[in-house]
Design an enzyme around this catalytic site. Structure first.
Site, PDB file in Angstrom:
ATOM      1  N   LYS A  14       0.832  -1.199   0.000  1.00 26.01           N
ATOM      2  CA  LYS A  14       0.000   0.000   0.000  1.00 26.01           C
ATOM      3  C   LYS A  14       0.870   1.254   0.000  1.00 26.01           C
ATOM      4  CE  LYS A  14      -3.033   2.529   3.207  1.00 26.01           C
ATOM      5  NZ  LYS A  14      -4.147   2.906   2.323  1.00 26.01           N
TER       6      LYS A  14
ATOM      7  N   TRP B 230     -18.834  -7.392   7.382  1.00 24.55           N
ATOM      8  CA  TRP B 230     -17.503  -6.783   7.406  1.00 24.55           C
ATOM      9  C   TRP B 230     -16.772  -7.071   8.705  1.00 24.55           C
ATOM     10  CZ3 TRP B 230     -18.435  -1.394   4.686  1.00 24.55           C
ATOM     11  CH2 TRP B 230     -18.844  -1.650   3.370  1.00 24.55           C
TER      12      TRP B 230
ATOM     13  N   HIS C 230     -27.785   3.214   2.920  1.00 22.65           N
ATOM     14  CA  HIS C 230     -26.841   3.365   1.803  1.00 22.65           C
ATOM     15  C   HIS C 230     -26.290   2.006   1.416  1.00 22.65           C
ATOM     16  CE1 HIS C 230     -23.623   4.734  -0.762  1.00 22.65           C
ATOM     17  NE2 HIS C 230     -22.757   4.056  -0.035  1.00 22.65           N
TER      18      HIS C 230
ATOM     19  N   HIS D 185     -14.329   6.720  -5.652  1.00 23.23           N
ATOM     20  CA  HIS D 185     -13.217   5.773  -5.710  1.00 23.23           C
ATOM     21  C   HIS D 185     -12.164   6.198  -6.720  1.00 23.23           C
ATOM     22  CE1 HIS D 185     -15.228   2.986  -3.051  1.00 23.23           C
ATOM     23  NE2 HIS D 185     -16.314   3.104  -3.773  1.00 23.23           N
TER      24      HIS D 185
ATOM     25  N   CYS E  87     -20.442   7.432  -2.303  1.00 20.50           N
ATOM     26  CA  CYS E  87     -20.088   6.770  -1.049  1.00 20.50           C
ATOM     27  C   CYS E  87     -19.471   7.803  -0.127  1.00 20.50           C
ATOM     28  CB  CYS E  87     -19.123   5.611  -1.334  1.00 20.50           C
ATOM     29  SG  CYS E  87     -19.053   4.368  -0.019  1.00 20.50           S
TER      30      CYS E  87
END
Length: 771
Positions: free
Chosen positions: A27, A576, A656, A709, A741
């Site tokens: 990352k 999640w 959502h 995104h 989002c």
């Protein structure tokens, strides 16, 4: 079981491994490359180091055949798109100019070019980039990545098996390219794609591959006879290639069902099957199909998607049965270990006994090797490991963490009326409009605002003891004041407090609920460089105290405009998290829903007129086969209503959802009975608005007009164009304007510019509608 009765050459293997590294080195390297502080050579070197480390960890655990090709800089489906040359025309120039920059442009987009659409990988929380195909798509083989990584592993002395997304699943996962008729079926391109796969397979053979694995997870879903015939044709042709390596077809996440006899009869050399969870039925199906005589079976008996230790004796019993059904049996996790964190031994904050309940990727590799050893040498060879495993399983089963009588009594007392609003939607909407007084096309955001470096440092400082709670609260209050002031200035109609105090939309709540365990290093890839730390849902759930009310009160005190109360819904809290596997999911969902119900009613009492309970995971948790869906949707929608139905008619409930194929759950979306739903819609060009309209959805909708995104900033004209498409399906009095989002991953500069475009588009269309 004795060594004499077991297959002597049984091996431990794996389908894939976490990519990020011990400290999320991948990352950091990729984001450094995007910022211009890391060179492409340095990025590639980091990736090579991580691959070497992954293979070394597998080998040290006792895995005798490692996967290659599963490592990715962003997404393995995108890697397949590159490998077969299916580059969208709008990205072709960028890929030709610089393959690495072009690769990331397909994933993230640029200011001028939109990225590929992103959606969930089956029923996991991993996101893949959707291939865009059309009748003019021309495939060309590019085996460079696969061949290079195979050679790396072989040079290090590993027995290696390349892993690719199979041709049938690749086409079934694709969608029609922009401008192509919506009813175009990418699977019609199979005959054009198979020669390219033949080239890839030949290149891998030339590089030293003995086996090549082709992943076909799409075949565990309900498939038409035409699709099954396509799979039969694909593997008949690939199996007939001369001079090829041995071919292994892998499936996971559920039963192969009707596809199992198709693949069993194909001229391939082995199958990899999942034997965990809903896929346990593969055992009976395999027996009914006559087994795999003369073929290799890779038996996925270790759950590759959850973090609980394996019941080694139960797995050995399954393996003993499988030994009589195949020519050769090897042992593996059920799927790639991409879906679990790297190493449970890093969790030093957990009590040692609790830590022994957990198995992350490294521990699962060890469990795999133990089971393979037992098949080779007999159970006596791992007798001490079996005894320790029995003790750990008993410790978990008997722990007070897992059973709370008060919680169980409350869930048992729930009635159908508890999961229904007191008034129908037609009555509620009038009461809510009178209370809120919002304009046509009201604007809002989904919840979070940018999580800046300063915010992360504040949390780190609090954890490390460098600041106290009073100083930390001061920093968070300052951020809330800035977010509220910005939204008022920008002209948003319904505000949020920005969630600066939240580390994650699930973890934040899990840390305040009984029955959950939090990890410090349990990172899992969600998409690209976005990693999350799913909490561990270990026991019965309750809410000891309010979790968000104080921050709501503070934010609402700063403005006259309505501020949303923001919660994560019960299904997403399960999906999640690494959820407990010792009771039905429906029971766990009901416990979480009741805890959230307490929070919802407290928010209402504190003055919240709008409360959003997010369920982005409702679609992703949908069972892959239709037979399991009605029962799932019944308890999932009941859990949402149980959490939200205790409020007055004039309190507006929002929800959502994230990127997903919504068509399969349109009825369930209606059954949530939320007053307003917001959904990601930008990359799919408002497709979901049409789907909702087609089902007669009667409530208010906020299809997103800003793809958060991607780093690109949409113009006002783009937002207007998307809203026009939304208005073609949804009446203006029921249409909201919002991003796709939450904004936690975006920077402030792009957030300001993008929200200016969003608000400007709403104002322009209001003027047009008023005229």
């Amino acid at each position: 079981m004795t060594a004499k009765s077991a297959a002597v050459a049984t091996r431990a293997t794996a389908h894939g491994y976490p990519r990020q590294g011990r400290n999320r080195e991948l990352k950091k390297a990729i984001e450094g490359y995007w910022k211009g502080t890391v060179t492409s050579a340095a990025l590639r070197a980091t990736a090579a180091d991580l691959r070497r480390e992954n293979w070394a960890q597998l080998a040290e655990a006792g895995v005798q055949e490692v996967p290659t090709g599963d490592f990715s800089l962003y997404d393995h489906v995108l890697d397949t798109t590159v490998a077969v040359g299916a580059i969208p025309e709008r990205h072709r120039a960028a890929v030709d100019a610089d393959p690495l920059d072009g690769y990331f442009a397909m994933a993230r987009g640029t200011q001028d070019v939109a990225p590929l659409e992103m959606t969930k990988w089956f029923d996991t929380n991993y996101h893949y980039l959707v291939p865009e195909l059309g009748p003019d798509t021309a495939f060309t083989a590019d085996p460079g990545k696969q061949v290079g990584e195979l050679r790396e592993a072989l040079a290090l002395g590993h027995a290696a098996r390349p892993v690719l997304v199979g041709p049938v699943s690749y086409l079934l996962l694709a969608k029609p390219a922009p401008g192509v008729a919506a009813d175009f079926q990418p699977l019609t391109l199979l005959d054009r794609l198979l020669p390219v796969y033949a080239e890839l397979i030949a290149a891998l053979r030339a590089a030293g591959a003995e086996w090549v694995q082709l992943d076909e997870p799409a075949l565990v879903q309900d498939r038409t006879p035409a699709e099954l015939n396509a799979a039969a044709r694909a593997y008949r042709e690939l199996g007939a290639l001369t001079g090829r390596p041995k071919l292994l077809v892998a499936s996971y996440f559920d039963r192969l069902g009707e596809a199992l006899p198709v693949l069993a009869k194909a001229p391939i050399d082995g199958l990899a099957l999942d034997f965990t969870g809903p896929a346990a039925g593969n055992l009976d199906d395999l027996a009914a199909a006559g087994g795999l005589p003369g073929k290799r079976l890779i038996a996925g008996v270790i759950d590759g998607r959850n973090i609980w230790i394996n019941n080694l004796e139960a797995s050995l019993a399954t393996l003993a049965t499988l030994l009589g059904l195949a020519g050769h049996v090897d042992v593996a996790p059920s799927c790639s270990l991409l879906h679990v964190p790297l190493d449970a031994t890093a969790e030093r904050d957990l009590a040692p006994q609790i830590a022994r309940w957990l198995a992350f990727a490294r521990q699962k590799a060890t469990e795999t090797a133990l089971l393979a050893r037992a098949l080779r040498e007999g159970t006596g060879a791992i007798a001490s490991d079996l005894a320790a495993n029995r003790a750990d399983l008993a410790s978990r089963a008997n722990s007070p963490i897992t059973h709370d009588p008060a919680v169980r009594a409350r869930t048992a007392a729930v009635t159908g009326d508890d999961a229904r609003r007191s008034q129908p939607y037609a009555v509620r909407t009038e009461a809510q409009r009178a209370r809120l007084g919002l304009p046509l096309l009201p604007t809002t955001t989904i919840g979070s605002f940018p999580q800046t470096t300063e915010l992360r440092l504040a949390r780190a400082d609090l954890t490390a003891g460098r600041i106290d709670r009073t100083a930390y609260r001061g920093r968070i209050e300052a951020e809330v004041r800035e977010v509220i002031a910005f939204q008022e200035k920008a002209g948003l109609d319904v505000l949020v407090h920005g969630e600066p105090e939240r580390n994650d939309m699930v973890q934040y709540f899990a840390e305040q609920l009984t029955g959950y365990l939090a990890t410090r290093h349990g990172w899992v890839q969600s998409y690209g460089t976005r990693y999350v730390r799913p909490p561990v849902l270990a026991g019965d759930i309750s809410r000891p105290h309010p979790m968000t009310v104080d921050w709501f009160r503070y934010a609402q005190s700063l403005t006259d405009r309505p501020v949303k109360g923001m919660l994560t819904g019960p299904v997403t809290m399960l999906a999640w998290s690494f959820v407990r596997d010792d009771q039905p999911l429906a029971e766990t969902a009901r416990q979480v829903a009741l805890a959230l119900r307490d929070e919802v009613t407290d928010l209402e009492a504190a003055g919240a007129a709008v409360i959003q309970v997010d369920e982005p995971a409702l679609r992703e948790t949908l069972p892959l086969r239709a037979a399991g869906r009605p029962a799932y949707l019944a308890w999932a929608t009941e859990a949402f209503r149980l959490a939200t139905s205790g409020v007055r008619a004039d309190t507006q409930i929002h929800t959502h959802m994230c990127y997903a194929e919504f068509g399969a759950i349109m009825t369930a979306i209606d059954e949530l009975d939320a007053d307003v739903i917001s959904l990601e819609a930008t990359r799919s060009h408002m497709q979901v608005a049409g789907e909702l309209a087609g089902t007669g959805y009667p409530r208010e909708v906020g299809p997103g007009v800003w793809d958060i995104h991607s780093p690109r900033v949409p113009s006002t004209d783009e937002a207007v164009e998307l809203l026009r498409a939304g208005l073609a399906a949804i009446p203006a009095e029921r249409l909201w304007v919002n991003p796709d989002c939450g904004l936690k991953t975006r920077g402030w500069s792009e957030t300001r510019a993008s929200l200016d475009s969003l608000v400007g588009a709403a104002r322009r269309l209001r003027e047009e509608l008023a005229g």
